[in-house]
Design a protein around this motif. Structure first.
Motif, PDB file in Angstrom:
ATOM      1  N   ASN A   1       0.848  -1.200   0.000  1.00 32.40           N
ATOM      2  CA  ASN A   1       0.000   0.000   0.000  1.00 32.40           C
ATOM      3  C   ASN A   1       0.882   1.248   0.000  1.00 32.40           C
ATOM      4  OD1 ASN A   1      -2.352  -1.550   0.187  1.00 32.40           O
ATOM      5  ND2 ASN A   1      -2.274  -1.572   2.414  1.00 32.40           N
ATOM      6  N   VAL A   2       0.717   2.078  -1.006  1.00 30.96           N
ATOM      7  CA  VAL A   2       1.554   3.268  -1.154  1.00 30.96           C
ATOM      8  C   VAL A   2       0.665   4.511  -1.197  1.00 30.96           C
ATOM      9  CG1 VAL A   2       3.223   4.475  -2.627  1.00 30.96           C
ATOM     10  CG2 VAL A   2       3.326   1.985  -2.413  1.00 30.96           C
ATOM     11  N   VAL A   3       1.098   5.544  -0.479  1.00 30.46           N
ATOM     12  CA  VAL A   3       0.428   6.852  -0.513  1.00 30.46           C
ATOM     13  C   VAL A   3       1.383   7.863  -1.128  1.00 30.46           C
ATOM     14  CG1 VAL A   3      -0.475   8.749   0.891  1.00 30.46           C
ATOM     15  CG2 VAL A   3      -1.012   6.389   1.489  1.00 30.46           C
ATOM     16  N   ILE A   4       0.869   8.664  -2.058  1.00 35.61           N
ATOM     17  CA  ILE A   4       1.664   9.719  -2.687  1.00 35.61           C
ATOM     18  C   ILE A   4       0.950  11.038  -2.435  1.00 35.61           C
ATOM     19  CG2 ILE A   4       2.560  10.607  -4.866  1.00 35.61           C
ATOM     20  CD1 ILE A   4       2.760   7.692  -5.812  1.00 35.61           C
ATOM     21  N   MET A   5       1.587  11.909  -1.649  1.00 32.72           N
ATOM     22  CA  MET A   5       0.956  13.173  -1.241  1.00 32.72           C
ATOM     23  C   MET A   5       1.300  14.299  -2.197  1.00 32.72           C
ATOM     24  SD  MET A   5      -0.874  12.600   1.447  1.00 32.72           S
ATOM     25  CE  MET A   5      -1.352  14.314   1.255  1.00 32.72           C
TER      26      MET A   5
ATOM     27  N   ALA B   1       4.174   3.413 -13.638  1.00 34.18           N
ATOM     28  CA  ALA B   1       5.374   2.561 -13.634  1.00 34.18           C
ATOM     29  C   ALA B   1       5.485   1.789 -12.323  1.00 34.18           C
ATOM     30  CB  ALA B   1       6.617   3.423 -13.851  1.00 34.18           C
ATOM     31  N   LEU B   2       5.175   2.450 -11.221  1.00 38.87           N
ATOM     32  CA  LEU B   2       5.308   1.828  -9.902  1.00 38.87           C
ATOM     33  C   LEU B   2       4.317   0.682  -9.726  1.00 38.87           C
ATOM     34  CD1 LEU B   2       6.833   2.019  -7.227  1.00 38.87           C
ATOM     35  CD2 LEU B   2       5.142   3.694  -6.447  1.00 38.87           C
ATOM     36  N   GLU B   3       3.088   0.888 -10.173  1.00 38.16           N
ATOM     37  CA  GLU B   3       2.100  -0.191 -10.058  1.00 38.16           C
ATOM     38  C   GLU B   3       2.550  -1.417 -10.856  1.00 38.16           C
ATOM     39  OE1 GLU B   3      -2.470   0.127 -10.373  1.00 38.16           O
ATOM     40  OE2 GLU B   3      -1.866  -0.976 -12.169  1.00 38.16           O
ATOM     41  N   GLY B   4       3.043  -1.199 -12.062  1.00 36.53           N
ATOM     42  CA  GLY B   4       3.509  -2.314 -12.881  1.00 36.53           C
ATOM     43  C   GLY B   4       4.640  -3.084 -12.210  1.00 36.53           C
TER      44      GLY B   4
ATOM     45  N   PHE C   1      -1.586 -11.117  -3.496  1.00 35.00           N
ATOM     46  CA  PHE C   1      -2.154  -9.824  -3.100  1.00 35.00           C
ATOM     47  C   PHE C   1      -2.157  -8.873  -4.298  1.00 35.00           C
ATOM     48  CE2 PHE C   1       0.100 -11.160   0.932  1.00 35.00           C
ATOM     49  CZ  PHE C   1      -1.052 -11.597   1.573  1.00 35.00           C
ATOM     50  N   THR C   2      -3.003  -7.857  -4.221  1.00 28.37           N
ATOM     51  CA  THR C   2      -2.967  -6.784  -5.219  1.00 28.37           C
ATOM     52  C   THR C   2      -2.450  -5.523  -4.545  1.00 28.37           C
ATOM     53  OG1 THR C   2      -5.284  -6.259  -4.732  1.00 28.37           O
ATOM     54  CG2 THR C   2      -4.850  -7.680  -6.624  1.00 28.37           C
ATOM     55  N   PRO C   3      -1.609  -4.757  -5.239  1.00 24.66           N
ATOM     56  CA  PRO C   3      -1.101  -3.520  -4.650  1.00 24.66           C
ATOM     57  C   PRO C   3      -2.175  -2.434  -4.671  1.00 24.66           C
ATOM     58  CG  PRO C   3      -0.344  -3.706  -6.906  1.00 24.66           C
ATOM     59  CD  PRO C   3      -1.114  -4.974  -6.597  1.00 24.66           C
ATOM     60  N   ARG C   4      -1.971  -1.417  -3.911  1.00 25.38           N
ATOM     61  CA  ARG C   4      -2.890  -0.267  -3.921  1.00 25.38           C
ATOM     62  C   ARG C   4      -2.046   0.998  -3.814  1.00 25.38           C
ATOM     63  NH1 ARG C   4      -8.141   1.283  -1.824  1.00 25.38           N
ATOM     64  NH2 ARG C   4      -8.780   2.780  -3.429  1.00 25.38           N
ATOM     65  N   ILE C   5      -2.244   1.910  -4.741  1.00 26.12           N
ATOM     66  CA  ILE C   5      -1.561   3.206  -4.707  1.00 26.12           C
ATOM     67  C   ILE C   5      -2.618   4.302  -4.688  1.00 26.12           C
ATOM     68  CG2 ILE C   5       0.069   4.754  -5.852  1.00 26.12           C
ATOM     69  CD1 ILE C   5       1.293   2.338  -7.253  1.00 26.12           C
ATOM     70  N   LEU C   6      -2.496   5.205  -3.726  1.00 30.21           N
ATOM     71  CA  LEU C   6      -3.409   6.348  -3.633  1.00 30.21           C
ATOM     72  C   LEU C   6      -2.616   7.643  -3.758  1.00 30.21           C
ATOM     73  CD1 LEU C   6      -5.763   5.263  -0.693  1.00 30.21           C
ATOM     74  CD2 LEU C   6      -6.306   5.304  -3.142  1.00 30.21           C
TER      75      LEU C   6
ATOM     76  N   GLN D   1      -7.943  -0.385   5.083  1.00 35.61           N
ATOM     77  CA  GLN D   1      -8.303  -1.255   6.204  1.00 35.61           C
ATOM     78  C   GLN D   1      -7.051  -1.561   7.042  1.00 35.61           C
ATOM     79  OE1 GLN D   1     -11.656  -2.448   7.076  1.00 35.61           O
ATOM     80  NE2 GLN D   1     -11.814  -0.582   5.833  1.00 35.61           N
ATOM     81  N   GLY D   2      -6.287  -0.519   7.253  1.00 27.70           N
ATOM     82  CA  GLY D   2      -5.020  -0.631   7.978  1.00 27.70           C
ATOM     83  C   GLY D   2      -4.198   0.613   7.691  1.00 27.70           C
ATOM     84  N   LYS D   3      -2.903   0.449   7.543  1.00 32.44           N
ATOM     85  CA  LYS D   3      -2.049   1.604   7.283  1.00 32.44           C
ATOM     86  C   LYS D   3      -1.203   1.374   6.037  1.00 32.44           C
ATOM     87  CE  LYS D   3       1.717   0.152  10.396  1.00 32.44           C
ATOM     88  NZ  LYS D   3       2.509   0.525  11.591  1.00 32.44           N
ATOM     89  N   PRO D   4      -0.696   2.454   5.451  1.00 29.29           N
ATOM     90  CA  PRO D   4       0.167   2.296   4.275  1.00 29.29           C
ATOM     91  C   PRO D   4       1.528   1.722   4.666  1.00 29.29           C
ATOM     92  CG  PRO D   4       0.067   4.602   4.933  1.00 29.29           C
ATOM     93  CD  PRO D   4      -0.898   3.866   5.810  1.00 29.29           C
ATOM     94  N   ASP D   5       2.267   1.240   3.664  1.00 27.92           N
ATOM     95  CA  ASP D   5       3.624   0.731   3.881  1.00 27.92           C
ATOM     96  C   ASP D   5       4.674   1.776   3.523  1.00 27.92           C
ATOM     97  OD1 ASP D   5       2.674  -1.987   4.455  1.00 27.92           O
ATOM     98  OD2 ASP D   5       2.133  -2.008   2.329  1.00 27.92           O
ATOM     99  N   LEU D   6       4.319   2.683   2.631  1.00 23.54           N
ATOM    100  CA  LEU D   6       5.240   3.720   2.159  1.00 23.54           C
ATOM    101  C   LEU D   6       4.444   4.986   1.888  1.00 23.54           C
ATOM    102  CD1 LEU D   6       8.001   4.732   0.948  1.00 23.54           C
ATOM    103  CD2 LEU D   6       7.224   3.770  -1.247  1.00 23.54           C
TER     104      LEU D   6
END
Length: 794
Positions: free
Chosen positions: A266-270, A300-303, A316-321, A391-396
């Motif tokens: 799980n990645v968050v980009i602010m 690119a990151l999702e790929g 698992f499937t990744p998630r980027i927000l 449903q939790g916290k991001p990893d990065l």
């Protein structure tokens, strides 16, 4: 210079005392003030030939080239000397003794503000660094991961038991309640090594392509869980990598192993400010290259994440927000939508959350310089939404620009997860002397808030990505963006005796690329989007003048000089127009086309308004109509890609004339399309372009020289058309060697693994740093934010 500068000056003083004192006396008699290198050089050149020769013979010219500032008070001088990028020394004259950064800054405050406050808050982040030692060789600037891996390997080699944290972090790995890599039965190094050897022995007996599921039960008995690989071959490779590390730690193996372990899902980009959307926003205030960068980064990151998760044997499937601000007044964009999928992705979305105050949701756009009062409440709202989405916290958490980085710092602090900082542009170097004269800038720019936010973020983050070396430590002639935060003062507010060191292992150069589905060479005829040509020809050559295009091109057969950027002071688009207007020969050879600003609507940005006014004046002053075309900002990136290629068809060139450019995404885009490119020597483009081979450097402060360079290029191309082809090909070669999103995404995930491990390893050492940053945030930053007036809703 091998010895300290004060020692070298004393050596020169012994050899040529009268001449050296004469030079410095010329500076003193100029009176109290701050003198820059050019002024010092002028005083040196004003010496008699005999005195100059004596000083040159004693080695003074080498010292003079390194002096960045001379501060003068009656009878004394303080020198800031930079022997090489990232290295600073301070020397007092006439004593020729070293000064501490604090002493130098106090001297500067007296020069600028008329007095030095001994009770002023001093900030020193150096004692709180989690790195016990910093590199000293310039090769490690921007190569922090390499240095860190070497140090970790050396530490583990000295003390094998010191590798226990590696076991601990492997036991902590989990996602969605599922244990990964190691379970609780593996408690120490000896058990791990024993079980890994058993696993290695077993794997050597089965076919390489055997799926993990067929030996999963056996691995569980050994304390090994999913995450090692998807088949026997990949699992064996990971196990042997770890066994080698445990036996004989080595930097490249450590990097490879840490980069492969399943840590990021799980990645968050602010990116809070501006109009963040995928269509019809480029060219809006505060909306440009950063939006393009992030969208390309995410694809690119999702790929890469999907590929790595598959190779790890996980389902698992990744998630980027991408988290940005929701704008109820969306002005025809999707900026009012709460959740929007990123084009070309499966699991990545733009999540928009509004700014709010006690009065309710803020509806209108707010300048990036005025967002500070909203960010703390915004962070709380973001944290709540992220917890629900994941449903939790991001990893990065990746921050972008000053506002995104302070929010990322607060979120990473709250969630205790890995943080990455990307500045894009630190305003301190874009506005010269904006630190010492911060009070003059405060009403318009609120730099006291911004510089404080930048200090907090760069010292809180786990690692920092820059696009170039220059962004960190500049060059021999220019100051790096981060380097300018080494030590500085905001007179009357606080002085920073140690902000961040250019040699800090947090820094890593990871250059972005261009989206190669949009930007590709003009020679690839089968891929060309010729359906756009009628629209492009209308933009460039229509005789109609309206709010989308102003002025006409009378000679359609001439090559076109092309530029495209936001219309603000630093981008220096009006500077390019003035260079062109003044150079009669250049006007004979080529047309000039500028895509900048948006004349279709009234701008709310003060800088853009001023630049628009200047553009109209230049058109009239130099009678540009007939050779010049001013086009409003173009939002369609796909068509813009073909626009670059169309300009290449005319055998034209792209010019990026910025006073300073942190990276230069348009430079990469134009070169990727095969368009010869001329770009500023201040900042990233100086590294992207190899001067004379893959493009040309121009000095934005030497407009006449820049325009002559363009004249020489086009005259040479008239005589020898292969010269244009040579530069075009050189640009394409440079891009494919170094500037692609594939290289970027691989490196970003490896960095996350390495620095995530370092964060775990140094967790105890981080406590003092956290407390120091918390105090600075609460007692200084928050007080400054309270001085910024909230926007008035109409």
């Amino acid at each position: 210079m091998d010895c300290g500068t004060h020692a070298l000056l004393n050596k020169i003083l012994s050899a040529q005392p009268e001449e050296l004192q004469l030079f410095f006396s010329r500076i003193v008699v100029k009176g109290k003030g701050l003198y820059k290198p050019q002024q010092l050089l002028q005083e040196f050149e004003a010496l008699s030939s005999e005195n100059k020769e004596k000083l040159i013979g004693a080695g003074f010219r080498d010292v003079l080239k390194c002096i960045q500032e001379a501060l003068v008070l009656p009878g004394s001088i303080a020198l800031a000397i930079r022997p090489k990028p990232g290295v600073w020394e301070y020397v007092s004259v006439p004593a020729f003794q070293p000064m501490t950064p604090a002493e130098f800054l106090q001297f500067k405050e007296e020069v600028i503000d008329g007095g030095s406050d001994n009770g002023l808050l001093e900030l020193d982040f150096e004692p709180f660094s989690t790195f016990s030692s910093l590199p000293t060789r310039s090769k490690y600037i921007g190569n922090g991961m390499e240095f860190l891996n070497q140090n970790l390997s050396a530490r583990f080699l000295r003390d094998k038991e010191g590798m226990q944290p590696l076991v601990d972090i492997l036991r902590l790995l989990e996602h969605k309640g599922k244990t990964l890599m190691l379970n609780d039965s593996v408690k120490c190094l000896s058990i791990l090594q024993h079980n890994l050897r058993k696993a290695e022995e077993y794997l050597s007996t089965i076919p390489p392509q055997t799926p993990y599921s067929e030996f999963e039960h056996k691995f569980k008995e050994l304390g090994l869980e999913r995450g090692w690989g998807d088949n026997a071959e990949h699992v064996l490779e990971m196990i042997q990598l770890l066994l080698d590390l445990l036996e004989a730690p080595e930097p490249s193996s450590l990097e490879k192993f840490l980069g492969r372990i399943p840590m990021v899902f799980n990645v968050v980009i602010m990116s809070p400010h501006g109009y963040f959307a995928q269509d019809n926003v480029l060219g809006y205030p505060d909306t440009g290259g950063q939006v393009v960068y992030i969208l390309d980064q995410v694809r690119a990151l999702e790929g890469e994440m999907i590929n790595r998760i598959k190779l790890q044997g996980l389902d698992f499937t990744p998630r980027i927000l991408i988290v940005t601000r929701l704008l109820p007044d969306a002005v025809g964009t999707t900026c009012g939508e709460h959740l929007e999928r990123v084009y070309g992705t499966e699991y990545s979305h733009i999540l928009r959350i509004p700014f709010r105050t006690e009065e309710g949701i803020v509806r209108k756009w707010i300048s990036r310089f005025e967002v500070w009062p909203y960010l703390e409440t915004y962070t709380e709202d973001v944290a709540e939404e992220l917890t629900q989405e994941f449903q939790g916290k991001p990893d990065l958490i990746i921050g972008n620009y000053s506002d995104g980085n302070i929010v990322a710092s607060l979120l990473a602090h709250k969630f205790d997860v890995t943080q990455c900082t990307i500045a894009h542009a630190l305003e301190k170097t874009k506005y010269p002397d904006s630190d010492i004269y911060w009070k003059k800038f405060e009403e318009k720019y609120h730099f006291s808030c911004q510089f404080s936010a930048d200090l907090l973020a760069m010292n809180h983050t786990d690692f920092i990505i820059t696009s170039t070396f220059q962004e960190i430590a500049g060059s021999n002639d220019t100051l790096g963006q981060y380097e300018s935060h080494t030590s500085f003062t905001l007179p009357g507010l606080y002085r920073v005796v140690h902000g961040i060191d250019s040699f800090n292992p947090k820094f890593n150069i990871v250059s972005p690329g261009a989206d190669m589905s949009i930007y590709f060479p003009y020679t690839e005829e089968k891929r060309r989007l010729k359906e756009f040509h009628p629209d492009i020809e209308e933009l460039l050559f229509s005789s109609v003048e309206n709010k989308e295009h102003l002025c006409v091109l009378e000679d359609k057969n001439k090559p076109i000089i092309f530029t495209m950027a936001r219309l603000d002071r630093v981008k220096n688009i009006t500077g390019l127009v003035e260079w062109y207007g003044k150079n009669a020969r250049l006007r004979e050879l080529v047309n000039l086309v500028v895509v900048a600003g948006d004349r279709r609507k009234e701008s709310k940005d003060l800088e853009e308004k001023a630049e628009m006014k200047k553009m109209y004046e230049l058109i009239e002053t130099y009678n540009l109509n007939g050779q010049f075309r001013w086009i409003s900002a173009q939002m369609d990136r796909v068509r813009n890609g073909e626009l670059y290629r169309y300009i290449a068809d005319t055998k034209g060139a792209f010019v990026q004339p910025a006073l300073y450019e942190a990276f230069g995404l348009t430079v990469v885009e134009s070169m990727t399309c095969g368009l010869p490119t001329f770009a500023t020597c201040n900042g990233g483009p100086a590294e992207i372009i190899v001067n004379g081979k893959s493009g040309f450097h121009i000095d934005p402060n030497q407009g006449d020289r820049a325009s002559e360079l363009l004249v020489n290029f086009f005259e040479k191309c008239k005589v020898d058309p292969t010269h244009w082809d040579k530069i075009s090909f050189g640009g394409l070669k440079r891009i494919h060697e170094k500037y692609t999103w594939q290289i970027y995404s691989e490196r970003l995930l490896t960095l996350t693994g390495v620095y995530g491990f370092w964060k775990h390893l140094s967790h105890h050492d981080n406590q003092e740093s956290r407390r120091y940053l918390e105090m600075f945030y609460a007692l200084m930053y928050k007080k400054l934010v309270e001085t910024v007036t909230l926007a008035v809703e109409e």
